[in-house]
Design a protein around this motif. Structure first.
Motif, PDB file in Angstrom:
ATOM      1  N   GLY A  76       0.791  -1.227   0.000  1.00  0.00           N
ATOM      2  CA  GLY A  76       0.000   0.000   0.000  1.00  0.00           C
ATOM      3  C   GLY A  76       0.821   1.274   0.000  1.00  0.00           C
ATOM      4  O   GLY A  76       0.266   2.372   0.136  1.00  0.00           O
ATOM      5  N   THR A  77       2.148   1.161  -0.164  1.00  0.00           N
ATOM      6  CA  THR A  77       3.009   2.353  -0.129  1.00  0.00           C
ATOM      7  C   THR A  77       3.513   2.765  -1.509  1.00  0.00           C
ATOM      8  O   THR A  77       4.325   3.676  -1.608  1.00  0.00           O
ATOM      9  N   GLU A  78       3.072   2.097  -2.577  1.00  0.00           N
ATOM     10  CA  GLU A  78       3.561   2.307  -3.946  1.00  0.00           C
ATOM     11  C   GLU A  78       4.852   1.543  -4.216  1.00  0.00           C
ATOM     12  O   GLU A  78       5.306   1.478  -5.357  1.00  0.00           O
ATOM     13  N   LEU A  79       5.470   0.973  -3.171  1.00  0.00           N
ATOM     14  CA  LEU A  79       6.680   0.180  -3.343  1.00  0.00           C
ATOM     15  C   LEU A  79       6.330  -1.293  -3.199  1.00  0.00           C
ATOM     16  O   LEU A  79       5.665  -1.686  -2.244  1.00  0.00           O
ATOM     17  N   ASP A  80       6.789  -2.100  -4.158  1.00  0.00           N
ATOM     18  CA  ASP A  80       6.416  -3.509  -4.169  1.00  0.00           C
ATOM     19  C   ASP A  80       7.339  -4.394  -3.339  1.00  0.00           C
ATOM     20  O   ASP A  80       6.948  -5.484  -2.926  1.00  0.00           O
ATOM     21  N   GLN A  81       8.562  -3.947  -3.092  1.00  0.00           N
ATOM     22  CA  GLN A  81       9.515  -4.783  -2.373  1.00  0.00           C
ATOM     23  C   GLN A  81      10.593  -3.927  -1.743  1.00  0.00           C
ATOM     24  O   GLN A  81      10.799  -2.777  -2.111  1.00  0.00           O
ATOM     25  N   ILE A  82      11.297  -4.520  -0.764  1.00  0.00           N
ATOM     26  CA  ILE A  82      12.285  -3.775   0.002  1.00  0.00           C
ATOM     27  C   ILE A  82      13.420  -3.286  -0.881  1.00  0.00           C
ATOM     28  O   ILE A  82      14.016  -2.235  -0.618  1.00  0.00           O
ATOM     29  N   GLU A  83      13.749  -4.008  -1.967  1.00  0.00           N
ATOM     30  CA  GLU A  83      14.816  -3.551  -2.865  1.00  0.00           C
ATOM     31  C   GLU A  83      14.457  -2.210  -3.510  1.00  0.00           C
ATOM     32  O   GLU A  83      15.336  -1.377  -3.735  1.00  0.00           O
ATOM     33  N   GLU A  84      13.177  -2.001  -3.828  1.00  0.00           N
ATOM     34  CA  GLU A  84      12.760  -0.719  -4.400  1.00  0.00           C
ATOM     35  C   GLU A  84      12.946   0.402  -3.382  1.00  0.00           C
ATOM     36  O   GLU A  84      13.347   1.515  -3.742  1.00  0.00           O
TER      37      GLU A  84
END
Length: 208
Positions: A76-84
């Protein structure tokens, strides 16, 4: 051996290995040492890793737990994964780096990092522009939307970090950082140079 002489020798050995460490670091290090290492024994024929393997398995498992919980927290933050999140932090902190810098800084393959940046650009989190001196080079910038997303994601990622290590004291955390930082520093300077070399050659270079 006289106890004072033994203490001075121990400090000398520690200072040689960690030249920037303080006396407090030394005492934390000594207190963390077990009185006797317990060597695990399995059934006959069972594969039991050595001390090096046990440490790396532990670090890998903790890393996987951290990645899974971080990805869940970022929903829900616009980021799909921690690498992004890592790439976005790098772009923000470095101030307009080129693509490869942002990607390699996070120890990600160029193709995977490029795909992440494409998704992040489509969402309006980062923008890309040509370098003033070399038009062939593309630089990255965090957009206003990206900065807002970064602040929201940062709070969630810090919560995950706190959750992961809340059983450790601050002294324990400082000791872990002190002990593992040299490993990170060493391989940060070598990893990209060795990527295309055969492992036997990499092993020889690292063990010199």
């Amino acid at each position: 051996m006289n106890k004072t002489v033994e203490l001075v020798k121990l400090w000398g050995d520690f200072e040689e290995q960690y030249p920037n460490a303080s006396l407090e670091d030394f005492f934390r290090h000594r207190l963390a040492l077990p009185a006797e290492l317990e060597i695990p024994r399995g059934d006959e024929g069972e594969l039991i890793p050595d001390l090096n393997g046990r440490l790396m398995i532990l670090l890998r498992r903790i890393g996987k737990f951290h990645m899974a919980y971080s990805n869940k927290a970022l929903e829900g933050t616009e980021l799909d994964q921690i690498e992004e999140f890592g790439i976005l932090v790098t772009i923000f902190n470095q101030g307009n780096p080129i693509k490869s810098e942002a990607i390699y800084n996070n120890i990600i393959e160029l193709s995977s990092g490029t795909n992440m940046l494409i998704r992040m650009k489509k969402k309006g989190l980062v923008s890309e522009y040509a370098d003033k001196e070399d038009k062939r080079v593309k630089r990255l910038k965090v957009t206003q939307k990206g900065e807002a997303t970064l602040q929201i994601a940062k709070e969630k990622v810090l919560k995950v970090a706190h959750m992961m290590v809340h059983d450790l004291s601050d002294n324990d955390k400082q000791l872990c950082i002190q002990l593992l930082k040299p490993v990170d520093t060493r391989f940060s300077g070598m990893f990209q140079k060795q990527k295309n070399k055969p492992f036997d050659e990499i092993y020889r270079e690292n063990m010199q």
